[in-house]
Design an enzyme around this catalytic site. Structure first.
Site, PDB file in Angstrom:
ATOM      1  N   ASP A   1       0.749  -1.233   0.019  1.00 40.70           N
ATOM      2  CA  ASP A   1      -0.029  -0.077   0.059  1.00 40.70           C
ATOM      3  C   ASP A   1       1.148   1.349   0.079  1.00 40.70           C
ATOM      4  O   ASP A   1       1.713   1.405   0.901  1.00 40.70           O
ATOM      5  CB  ASP A   1      -0.864   0.120   1.329  1.00 40.70           C
ATOM      6  CG  ASP A   1      -1.733   1.252   1.319  1.00 40.70           C
ATOM      7  OD1 ASP A   1      -2.728   1.237   0.376  1.00 40.70           O
ATOM      8  OD2 ASP A   1      -1.644   1.905   2.343  1.00 40.70           O
TER       9      ASP A   1
ATOM     10  N   GLU B   1       1.581  -0.586  -4.999  1.00 43.13           N
ATOM     11  CA  GLU B   1       0.727   0.573  -5.300  1.00 43.13           C
ATOM     12  C   GLU B   1       1.524   1.684  -5.657  1.00 43.13           C
ATOM     13  O   GLU B   1       2.131   2.455  -4.448  1.00 43.13           O
ATOM     14  CB  GLU B   1      -0.482   0.840  -4.151  1.00 43.13           C
ATOM     15  CG  GLU B   1      -1.192   2.054  -4.353  1.00 43.13           C
ATOM     16  CD  GLU B   1      -2.392   2.243  -3.469  1.00 43.13           C
ATOM     17  OE1 GLU B   1      -3.321   2.476  -3.646  1.00 43.13           O
ATOM     18  OE2 GLU B   1      -1.975   2.215  -2.396  1.00 43.13           O
TER      19      GLU B   1
END
Length: 698
Positions: free
Chosen positions: A346, A382
């Site tokens: 993330d 990401e």
């Protein structure tokens, strides 16, 4: 209680069959107490007797699995210098393998006098132990029954992004006691669905132990997505079926074992960019009280405050060796002890910030590159954060695949009818070589997706022009406002059959494009059955029917589900749709306008052009099989018409003259493969906003 010197490594609490060694990093501490809790909450404190290289340690022969514990750390309290040691606050072990309980929001969980933001400089000595979760000593033994990582090749991978709880919490064929748990995800009903789809990997939204933050709890909401980790080694106890203290570890392992037995990899969405302690006004739960200066990025000109590249109040200090060690130890643990097959990081750009700018050669990437365990599993970034220069799609090192945000945007724009999108559509369809080819990466380094957990579901993408996040309690201010969505003429639910038909076709268009694209497809869990969040594009706090799968109306979702299964099967059957190397142009891929004429530079730049035929040559695949054998496949014509009206496409002649067999159409999803054949140079009418796939028959 008897305590021996013990060892400084490994960090955490480790039961060796006779007793438990405990070790904790706290560089600026003057004293570290291990706090043991019985079933009634009574506390026994034991000072860790030794410190080696800033790691406090001791061995307790009487401590067994199931024991709850925490730390109290003595040291300087000087917030303006970044030091925030308050021994009244019970701290979680960053290396805890299991955690019991959730935060109960009381003023005592804050190290300052809670209530006035200015008082974060103040000192609060209220005991937080009754209100915070406790670490749990676990028994590491587990019968893996010969389980190994699957190591599915990247080109063969089909990812299914899914939430552990939301997937099965209402599933009627999952036993009630297993719904919404690790056991539910690996139940026969869940695995049957995954196998029926044909996916090869599940990418689980965060399963590390999390915190339901104060502001959500006050509004009657919960941290559903889980992007507020507090324990990087501990599976979230809320996903345990038994609820027995520490049982979540064995239940997670059993889930992985069952999924592996079905041929399905497990990829974890991990959040190493920040923790649930938030800003200087957040609670003191672990890292802040252990060693705030080491664990967090503090503002250089004001160590009282935090550098925040994540929007969550803090950023982990990737420049500190013990923070890097923590993350690498966590990653290795999940691979070696928990058997996971890969990770999606993330806000990975935050991990790459050495000073301020995102640094492609950051220490984090260096240590992963040389690590013999972590470097061999699937690594997905990401590739952005909210800081300056944080959008880094295409800029991660060669070992990494990336969520291709440019793919998502291009495909949404193309199918909603935006002009001047044809050239980028073609580039994204063929693997985004402009992003990944120049640094030695392959098409499979692009993780393609039209939708993900963050944003509209597929059904909502074609039903809403605007976000509708009122249920989040933030007056619809949260969530992305520019979604590249199109409601097909009516905002939200409608009984208009023409609008309903168009929305269904648009869903099929995006799905067909996804599985026909080079790269790795990622399907958002629930898109295959038309899951809606009623226009909410930021359902992070909606642990309820708004986010959960609705399995009740199987008949309504059957057609879409069958179409997705058909697409996945088509991709799996044909290596020309999942090439390992880039197209070179000429013989392996060709581009035609609707008149079967090769596309010219001028036509690529024609703003109104939204139609294209793509020829894929199955006899020109440069890769070879594992024994060096040539890889041969059928050849295909992929016909895309994003115009509102039907267009007559002429099939190629000349060197490509052939008979072409019908494979599928998004305008006629029930039409069987092989239902028609077309002659060379025949004209075929392709409906507006639809995809037609033909296979060379002779």
């Amino acid at each position: 209680m008897e305590v021996w010197p013990g060892e400084p490594h490994p960090l955490g609490a480790h039961f060796d069959g006779e007793g438990t060694n405990v070790a904790c990093f706290a560089e600026h501490a003057t004293r570290v107490e291990l706090c043991l809790f019985d079933d009634d909450g009574r506390e026994t404190r034991v000072a860790l007797p030794e410190v080696t290289a800033h790691c406090w340690h001791g061995y307790l022969p009487a401590v067994r699995p199931g024991q709850r514990y925490g730390f109290r750390v003595h040291g300087p309290f000087e917030p303006t210098a970044g030091q925030r040691h308050v021994p009244a606050k019970l701290l979680l072990d960053p290396y805890a393998r299991a955690i019991d309980g959730d935060v109960r929001w009381d003023a005592a969980v804050y190290a300052y006098r809670f209530g006035d933001p200015a008082t974060d400089l103040s000192y609060d000595d209220a005991d937080s132990a009754p209100f915070v979760p406790k670490a749990v000593v676990v028994d590491p033994r587990f019968d893996w029954a010969g389980d190994r990582l699957l190591r599915t090749p990247w080109p063969d991978t089909v990812i299914y992004e899914v939430h552990v709880k939301g997937f099965t919490v209402t599933h009627p064929r999952v036993p009630p006691e297993q719904r919404g748990t690790f056991a539910g995800l690996s139940s026969p009903a869940a695995i049957d669905h995954l196998l029926g789809l044909g996916v090869t990997a599940v990418e689980l939204l965060p399963i590390h132990h999390l915190v339901h933050d104060h502001r959500l709890v006050e509004r009657g909401l919960r941290n559903y997505w889980g992007y507020d980790s507090i324990g990087f080694f501990a599976p979230y106890a809320g996903y345990s079926a038994s609820g027995t203290r520490g049982a979540q570890v064995a239940e997670f392992k059993a889930m992985v074992r069952a999924l592996h037995a079905a041929g399905i990899e497990v990829i974890l969405d991990v959040v190493y960019n920040h923790t649930a302690e938030g800003s200087e006004l957040g609670p003191t739960l672990a890292f802040r009280g252990l060693d705030n200066v080491a664990y967090y990025r503090l503002a250089p000109d004001d160590p009282r405050s935090y550098v925040d590249y994540t929007g969550c109040g803090n950023s982990l200090n990737m420049r500190h060796p013990h923070v890097l060690q923590l993350i690498m130890d966590s990653l290795r643990y999940w691979v070696t002890e928990m058997h996971v097959d890969g990770f999606r990081f993330d806000l990975a750009a935050t991990l790459a910030r050495e000073l301020h700018e995102v640094d492609r050669l950051a220490a984090f990437f260096d240590v992963i590159q040389q690590d013999p365990v972590v470097s061999r599993v699937k690594l997905i970034a990401e590739p952005w954060d909210i800081g300056e220069g944080g959008y880094q799609v295409g800029n991660f090192p060669p070992l990494w695949s990336e969520w291709n945000g440019k793919y998502r945007d291009a495909m949404r724009d193309f199918w909603r009818g935006e002009e001047n999108r044809l050239a980028e559509f073609a580039s994204r369809l063929t693997g985004s070589s402009d992003l990944y080819q120049t640094d030695g990466r392959k098409p499979y380094n692009s993780i393609n997706f039209p939708t993900a957990h963050d944003g509209f579901t597929l059904a909502d993408l074609v039903a809403y022009d605007e976000k509708h996040n009122e249920a989040n309690g933030e007056e619809n201010r949260d969530g992305e406002s520019h979604n590249r969505s199109w409601n097909c003429g009516v905002e939200g639910p409608t009984d208009d059959p023409a609008v309903q038909a168009l929305r269904a076709r648009q869903q099929r268009n995006l799905l067909a494009t996804l599985f026909l694209s080079q790269g790795v497809p990622m399907l958002l869990g629930g898109d295959e059955i038309g899951r809606s969040q009623q226009g909410n594009n930021n359902a992070y706090c909606q642990d309820n029917g708004l986010s959960w799968f609705d399995w009740t109306d199987r008949e309504a979702s059957a057609a879409l589900l069958a179409f997705v299964r058909r697409l996945v099967a088509l991709r799996k059957a044909h290596p020309v749709l999942r090439r390992q190397r880039w197209f070179r142009g000429g013989s392996d891929v060709r581009w035609f306008n609707p008149n079967a004429e090769p596309m010219t530079d001028e036509q690529w730049q024609t703003g109104f052009a939204k139609a294209l035929t793509v020829y894929l040559n199955g006899a020109a695949i440069p890769s070879r099989g594992p024994r060096g054998e040539p890889i041969l496949d059928d050849s295909f014509l992929l016909v895309f018409n994003a115009h509102a009206e039907p267009i007559d496409f002429r099939l190629p002649g000349g060197a490509l003259a052939a008979r072409w067999a019908f494979v599928l159409s998004t305008a006629a999803p029930d039409r069987a493969e092989g239902a028609a054949q077309y002659a060379p140079e025949e004209t075929v009418r392709v409906e507006g906003r639809s995809v037609l796939v033909l296979r060379r028959a002779a």
